[in-house]
Design an enzyme around this catalytic site. Structure first.
Site, PDB file in Angstrom:
ATOM      1  N   ASP A   1      16.646  25.449  40.242  1.00 51.34           N
ATOM      2  CA  ASP A   1      17.880  24.857  39.730  1.00 51.34           C
ATOM      3  C   ASP A   1      19.112  25.632  40.197  1.00 51.34           C
ATOM      4  OD1 ASP A   1      16.748  22.753  38.424  1.00 51.34           O
ATOM      5  OD2 ASP A   1      16.986  23.544  36.397  1.00 51.34           O
TER       6      ASP A   1
ATOM      7  N   ASP B   1       9.737  26.730  24.521  1.00 51.93           N
ATOM      8  CA  ASP B   1       8.367  27.240  24.491  1.00 51.93           C
ATOM      9  C   ASP B   1       7.799  27.238  23.071  1.00 51.93           C
ATOM     10  OD1 ASP B   1      10.162  29.170  23.638  1.00 51.93           O
ATOM     11  OD2 ASP B   1       9.691  30.586  25.230  1.00 51.93           O
TER      12      ASP B   1
END
Length: 522
Positions: free
Chosen positions: A126, A279
């Site tokens: 990214d 996460d």
């Protein structure tokens, strides 16, 4: 008449008069209530940490190793089947302008000991810097020319940040043939046998959805700040993760150095970017679907601790704000879930979230940096010794015992943790209330080999220059503690001023940026 007399005496007398008038009816009841609440939270933390200490001792005493609790067999080579008995594994490495570490992580992933036709490596880049993107792409080409099945993936935007990149990576057609996905952040360097040690647990135990490895810090001794971080994280990995794995088969995925069963990931709903702890979000949802998690403390993956103050502050904001916000979003979903036991739901709501992610952060700051210092100016409030000495001592020692080689730094660790508690408490409240900065995501700066490449004479372990800005919150709390310390020295009887002066100095050091590693611009 008293009011007019005081008005003519000056500002000092006026403030003293106001203080006498509001102390008894207002300050004393409020402070007494605050002391009661804080001591209650301290007892909650004490019970939690003693409980985990007992559990970890029993785990070690009875040697409840992962190999004893779950089936584990190495995947053997078969001449007839060739490599088909090896499952196809996807390795994902999300990146964002990782100039200093991209070669380390890509190289480590490409050197994993696994049949080359049974592994696919995705570099999810990214990066917004064209130069860095070209460097990463060139590194991928270099490994591809060596026969590694490595794919360089980019997207048009950074929506969802890391969660968005991982989610986009799972959409590619080549992922359909993969059974497991290993995830490593850009500074993580797994050993070549990582997959050989972790995948067999997933292959032989269909109920396991996640295998998590431990972190090993390559720059723990770089400066005092990294030493303090290691002490805190050693407890997390030595005790918290081990207890969750051994007793409830649940813990929070650390976002890296772990392997997911792709079917478990998909059943849980895949990656979501609704919080900054994607996460942990995935972990909770997968656990509510009935999947078990396994933590392997003997498998360690090298990585880097943030060694600059700003990098650490941004990381801690994300790690404190995200869980609190996730708790707000998921508490009812956890309580109403019918696929897991009441015992496990209680553990998740009370122990995992409420005590460890909310109470600890808020109580550390409020009790030791606000309430306890305030009591020196209100002699009517007497905090019992068990609340000021015994409980904090027990909690500190049980935390520090996970890093026995750093016990001599325990005083510095206490002061550092109390100082950082301001940042964590603010972030926790932001997460609970879902106010501004709740979704702030700033990638943790990694230095990699940058420090080694600099002339050692040009490095300073403490930045003795005022940085870009002064941290006003820490400065304000430092002056408050200094004032309380001076008041206690002149009028108090509890000798709190020793602690207050030391804690005030710690806040001043952090406020002016005299913490962590300073990397010269040249």
């Amino acid at each position: 008449m008293e009011v007019f007399q005081v008005a003519s005496e000056g500002v000092g007398m006026q403030l003293a008069f106001i203080w006498r008038k509001i102390r008894e009816p207002l300050i004393v009841p409020m402070l007494r209530a605050a002391v009661f609440i804080c001591l209650s939270m301290s007892l909650m933390i004490l019970v939690e940490i003693v409980y985990m200490g007992i559990v970890i001792c029993l785990v070690k005493l009875f040697k409840r190793t992962p190999e004893k609790r779950y089936k584990w067999e190495t995947i053997k080579d078969d001449v007839e089947l060739e490599n088909s008995n090896y499952p196809i594994v996807l390795v994902q490495i999300p990146m964002y302008n990782e100039r200093e570490v991209y070669q380390l992580s890509i190289g480590a992933a490409c050197e994993l000991s696994w049949p080359s036709d049974r592994i696919i490596i995705q570099i999810l880049d990214d990066s917004t810097d064209p130069t860095i993107k070209e460097l990463v792409q060139e590194e991928c080409r270099r490994w591809r020319n060596k026969g590694v099945n490595i794919k360089y993936e980019v997207r048009d935007n950074r929506n969802g940040y890391k969660a968005g990149a991982l989610k986009e990576g799972m959409k590619h057609s080549h992922v359909l043939q993969c059974e497991y996905v290993a995830i490593f952040d850009a500074d993580f360097q797994p050993e070549p046998d990582f997959l050989c040690q972790t995948i067999p647990f997933l292959v032989n135990n269909p109920e396991i959805g996640l295998v998590q490895a431990r972190w090993k810090f390559v720059n723990a001794n770089e400066c005092l700040m990294t030493r303090m971080q290691k002490m805190s994280l050693d407890y997390h990995f030595t005790v918290e993760q081990e207890v969750g794995s051994s007793t409830y088969a649940f813990f929070g995925f650390n976002g890296t150095a772990g392997v997911w069963r792709i079917s478990a990931l998909n059943e849980a709903g895949g990656w979501k970017d609704r919080t900054t702890v994607e996460d942990m979000d995935l972990s909770v949802r997968a656990s509510l679907e009935g999947w078990k998690f396994l933590y392997l403390s003997n498998i360690q993956v090298k990585n880097e601790l943030p060694s600059t103050l700003n990098a650490y502050r941004y990381q801690q904001h994300r790690w404190s704000c995200g869980p609190a916000n996730l708790f707000r979003k998921m508490i009812m979903e956890i309580l109403t879930n019918k696929k897991v036991s009441l015992w496990k739901k209680t553990y998740m709501v009370y122990s995992f979230f409420f005590v460890r992610k909310i109470v600890v952060h808020i109580n550390t700051f409020v009790l030791y940096c606000i309430v306890l210092p305030a009591t020196v100016m209100v002699p009517e409030i007497v905090v019992p010794k068990w609340g000021t000495v015994y409980i904090p001592t027990i909690i500190t020692l049980l935390n520090a015992v996970a890093a026995p080689r750093s016990l001599h730094l325990v005083v510095f660790w206490i002061l550092f943790e109390n100082t950082m508690s301001l940042n964590r408490a603010k972030a926790t409240i932001i997460g609970i209330l879902e106010t501004s900065r709740v979704n702030e995501w700033i990638v943790t700066e990694k230095l990699g080999n940058a420090l080694k490449d600099q002339d050692s004479k040009g490095l300073e372990k403490l930045q003795f220059k005022i940085g870009n800005r002064i941290h006003m919150s820490e400065l304000f709390v430092g002056f408050y503690l200094l004032f309380c310390g001076c008041y206690d020295l002149m009028y108090g009887k509890n000798y709190y001023y020793i602690f207050l002066y030391m804690q005030a100095i710690a806040f001043f050091l952090l406020a002016f940026g005299y913490v962590g590693t300073f990397v010269p611009n040249s």
